[in-house]
Write an enzyme that holds these catalytic residues in place. Structure first.
Site, PDB file in Angstrom:
ATOM      1  CD  GLU A   1      49.517  41.048 127.469  1.00 24.21           C
ATOM      2  OE1 GLU A   1      49.892  40.019 128.072  1.00 24.21           O
ATOM      3  OE2 GLU A   1      49.541  41.158 126.222  1.00 24.21           O
TER       4      GLU A   1
ATOM      5  CD  GLU B   1      55.545  31.969 129.865  1.00 18.77           C
ATOM      6  OE1 GLU B   1      54.307  31.806 129.929  1.00 18.77           O
ATOM      7  OE2 GLU B   1      56.064  32.993 129.380  1.00 18.77           O
TER       8      GLU B   1
ATOM      9  CG  ASP C   1      54.463  42.080 132.716  1.00 16.75           C
ATOM     10  OD1 ASP C   1      55.159  41.367 133.464  1.00 16.75           O
ATOM     11  OD2 ASP C   1      54.123  41.723 131.577  1.00 16.75           O
TER      12      ASP C   1
ATOM     13  CB  THR D   1      49.016  37.447 134.851  1.00 12.86           C
ATOM     14  OG1 THR D   1      49.547  38.387 133.918  1.00 12.86           O
ATOM     15  CG2 THR D   1      49.756  36.123 134.747  1.00 12.86           C
TER      16      THR D   1
ATOM     17  CD  GLU E   1      56.326  41.307 121.628  1.00 15.20           C
ATOM     18  OE1 GLU E   1      56.691  40.285 122.227  1.00 15.20           O
ATOM     19  OE2 GLU E   1      55.122  41.611 121.506  1.00 15.20           O
TER      20      GLU E   1
END
Length: 811
Positions: free
Chosen positions: A327, A69, A215, A413, A309
């Site tokens: 996304e 993160e 991902d 991302t 989710e």
């Protein structure tokens, strides 16, 4: 925190677990949104924000953060901000800027580097910003596992940092981690698992998909090729992509599989993070499956207003949260760029309208706690401003709205902008891997030309229509009976009831047998050869996988045990029964004193209809038996009768908290906010202790709480009550029964004990605790004569002996 209108500072707010690993006291939202301001042409605000970051943000905090993160949000935010500041400086603005953000980025990169000090090169998942990774004293270095995306989503930011600064160290470490992941792929399927041991390289979780946990690993392979121009990244991506399309892609679905058995599905639901994948397919040039999966996601979004989710293969909610993930908007933008189909502008409008209608609050946009009810969570993650705002703006922007060419940048991302010119900067040619040869068959050098792909304008619409119909017709499901194996499983794990004859017959046809265990649980075993057909056996396999997922999820969501403590004579708090909590009703962990009251058996005992002894139950804690109806229904019936709490006793004879896992009572699928009393669950053995106590004693008073309470202060009160009862029942004069005692000792009293009267008793086990020690009366007893005190102690000793005998009898 958009509901309470203040920022979230780690340590000042209740911990949210791993979610808080993104917070490092480094002004996360401010840094993460720098290049959003620049992209939106908010030049004045951008310049002010950069000055604030340079002046106020500190990175040497003694705090543990997520490497992943911190890399994508903070390091990426600093580099994206630097890219925008350099671009503005070259155009004559921000002439004062002297690479301050880049210097901060390098400082942060050096603070993240210790995490890569492993034999494999895979980074530890967490690092202390001040002390690095030095073992338990820095609260780091003890982890053994990391997710594939966590280790494989470093290369863009670290390579950009190396190219900007001329220091190759960062890019070298990121490449080493990527090389290790590539080497550890399953060679038969060419897929990677979700979690890997950072020391041994063994796969800890072998399920593989394109959503959570993996991902951005695939995303960064493709984008590393775009940014750095290294052919090996494209080769690896195309190898993985071929396997994804072979095993995981079941248009329009993307379903997880096992890497060693890729034809075996790993779950029957999809998570919302996979919504980025159609956008990645656009970059790849594979437009048709991108359109199909995106359409499925859009229809699910329209059904629930937001993308849950997680959702099932028949498009029902699996996890109901929606933390404002971007996304889906990202893929919508990329598809519009590739096709220029105005349909995607309508999709973007739907996203925008739903955000404004359902998520907008006075201080921002609040995450959805449950898409079905529209309830909010006091949370607005930094990625919402960093990504969602960017992609929606770019989707609708005309050429004149953009003051620079976004095609000159690649989006990380986290949607931070890194200039493609970095491909020609120093360190652009990495040393070749020993013995690795590039296979030309793994390269597809073409980009999508939509006019050649779709000469018929109706072609995209023809792709979307059947998917739209499939999602629209998926709920409610048809009630007509079908043979197992005709598409969807005939029985969902969450719907299964072990006492439903129709369900048992369906299990039999699928080759699944049910075994009743002694502790009241049921065990499911599948024998594929006993199924009525091969297709039915497949259905049985899916059902078993669903049941395992459901069981695993329920274990993750377990609430801590609760306690039923018998506080009345002759027990005085020495008997503590381990109880299971309910997912609804009063949360005893938030009550300082618990709920105290006398118990009585409800009639009917099952509590599945209106109580016939409601006048007795009122103001008391009702005892109920498990079975025949839902727990929430029992709770509503005793609450209507005026009960202050409830205890459900297991009907499976012999069950005990010593041998069975703690039972947690679920709701009935409806909103249970109307249930306000506490409801606890006792296994049969513990419940019998309470029932036998009720047989032997005229009144039994219990305390329902999150843990057992200390007996010292309570003993003083209870012994005084015992003295009072003897005085008042042995024909004493009126003056011997003080009225101030009556308020506290009347059997009808249900007033909870004030927290000042009790202290926490620490328990070293979750099992039922029965105190065996002799407890002396506490100080502060009323001044009675020595004779009455001796009499009291004699009674107490007699009670103690009786209690020891009860223990021997295993009540």
């Amino acid at each position: 925190m958009p509901l309470t209108c203040r920022g979230r500072v780690r340590g000042l707010e209740p911990s949210r677990g791993d979610i808080d690993d993104a917070l490092g006291k480094f002004s996360l939202t401010l840094i993460d949104t720098l290049d959003t301001l620049a992209l939106l042409n908010k030049t004045v605000e951008f310049e002010e924000a950069v000055r604030r970051v340079v002046a106020d943000v500190r990175l040497d905090n003694d705090i543990v953060v997520s490497v992943f993160e911190t890399n994508i949000r903070v390091l990426g935010g600093l580099l994206g901000g630097h890219s925008m500041a350099v671009m503005l400086k070259e155009s004559g603005r921000m002439v004062w800027y002297q690479d301050e953000l880049l210097h901060m980025a390098k400082d942060l990169g050096l603070r993240l580097l210790p995490a890569f000090n492993t034999s494999s090169g895979l980074p530890y998942p967490r690092v202390n910003l001040r002390y690095g990774v030095r073992g338990p004293e820095t609260r780091t270095g003890t982890e053994t596992d990391t997710c594939t995306a966590c280790a494989g989503t470093i290369i863009l930011e670290f390579a950009a940092l190396s190219r900007f600064t001329g220091d190759p160290t960062f890019e070298a470490h990121a490449r080493r981690a990527l090389d290790f992941l590539w080497e550890k792929r399953q060679r038969h399927s060419n897929l990677v698992g979700t979690t890997i041991n950072i020391h041994s390289g063994e796969w800890v979780r072998r399920d593989s998909g394109v959503g959570a946990g993996i991902d951005s690993y695939y995303e960064y392979l493709m984008k590393a090729y775009i940014l750095l121009g290294d052919d090996r990244f494209l080769q690896r991506f195309n190898t993985h992509y071929a396997s994804i399309m072979k095993y995981i892609s079941q248009p329009p679905l993307l379903l997880d599989v096992h890497i060693h058995k890729p034809l075996l599905p790993a779950r029957t639901w999809m998570d919302s993070l996979l919504a980025f994948f159609p956008g990645l397919q656009v970059l790849k040039g594979d437009i048709q499956p991108a359109i199909e999966t995106h359409e499925m996601l859009y229809q699910v979004t329209k059904k629930h207003n937001f993308l849950p989710e997680a959702f099932t293969t028949d498009f029902r909610v699996h996890w109901a949260q929606h933390p404002l993930r971007p996304e889906f908007a990202e893929s919508t933008y990329f598809l519009y760029k590739a096709t220029r189909d105005p349909y995607y502008l309508e999709v973007g409008r739907t996203i925008l309208e739903n955000l404004n209608r359902f998520a907008r609050v006075p201080c921002g946009f609040a995450a959805m706690k449950d898409v079905r009810t529209g309830s909010h969570e006091d949370r607005m993650d930094s990625f919402f401003l960093a990504e969602m705002f960017k992609y929606l703006f770019l989707l609708f922007a005309e050429e004149e709205d953009l003051h620079f060419n976004v095609e000159d940048y690649v989006f990380t991302t986290e949607a931070h902008l890194l200039p493609l010119s970095l491909s020609t900067a120093s360190n652009s040619q990495a040393p070749p891997l020993a013995g690795e040869e590039l296979d030309d068959s793994n390269f597809e050098w073409t980009c999508p030309n939509t006019r050649l792909l779709f000469p018929d304008p109706a072609f995209p619409r023809n792709l979307r229509e059947p998917i739209k119909s499939a999602v629209d017709n998926s709920c409610p499901r048809p009630t007509t009976h079908r043979e197992p194996g005709m598409g969807r499983p005939p029985l969902r794990a969450q719907d299964f009831m072990a006492n439903n004859p129709e369900h048992l017959e369906l299990l039999r046809r699928m080759g699944v047998s049910l075994i009743h265990l002694k502790d009241g649980r049921v065990q499911l075993v599948q024998h594929a050869t006993q199924a009525v057909s091969a297709v039915a056996a497949e259905d049985g396999m899916r059902f078993m996988q669903e049941m395992m997922e459901l069981s695993s999820q329920q274990q993750k969501e377990q609430l801590p045990p609760r306690a039923v403590q018998i506080v009345s004579h002759p027990f005085f708090g020495r008997v503590v029964l381990t109880a299971g909590p309910a997912q609804f009703g009063m949360d005893l962990s938030k009550s300082s004193s618990g709920v105290r009251g006398f118990v009585t058996v409800a009639e009917p005992y099952k509590g599945c209809s209106e109580l016939s002894n409601g006048e007795i139950v009122a103001g008391r804690i009702a005892l109920l038996q498990r079975g025949q109806c839902m727990f929430a229904e029992k709770a509503r019936h005793i609450q209507k009768a005026g009960a202050i709490g409830g205890i459900v006793i297991d009907d499976n004879e012999g069950s005990s908290s010593d041998t069975a896992p703690l039972f947690q009572m679920a709701g009935d699928g409806r909103n249970t906010d109307d249930v306000t009393l506490p409801l606890l669950f006792l296994f049969h053995k513990e419940g019998n202790i309470l029932l036998e106590a009720l047989k032997e004693n005229r009144e039994v008073e219990v305390l329902l709480s999150d843990k057992a309470r200390d007996r010292g202060e309570r003993l003083s009160k209870t012994v005084r009550r015992h003295e009072y009862e003897k005085k008042c029942t042995d024909g004493a004069e009126e003056g011997d029964c003080p009225t101030e005692e009556k308020d506290h000792t009347s059997p009808a009293s249900s007033k909870p004990v004030d927290q000042s009267q009790v202290t926490t008793q620490e328990q070293t086990t979750d099992d039922s605790v029965v105190g065996q020690e002799s407890v002396q009366p506490a100080e502060g007893l009323s001044n009675s004569s020595s004779q009455s005190e001796d009499s009291l102690m004699a009674d107490w000793q007699e009670d103690l002996e009786a209690f020891k005998q009860m223990e021997k009898d295993e009540l």
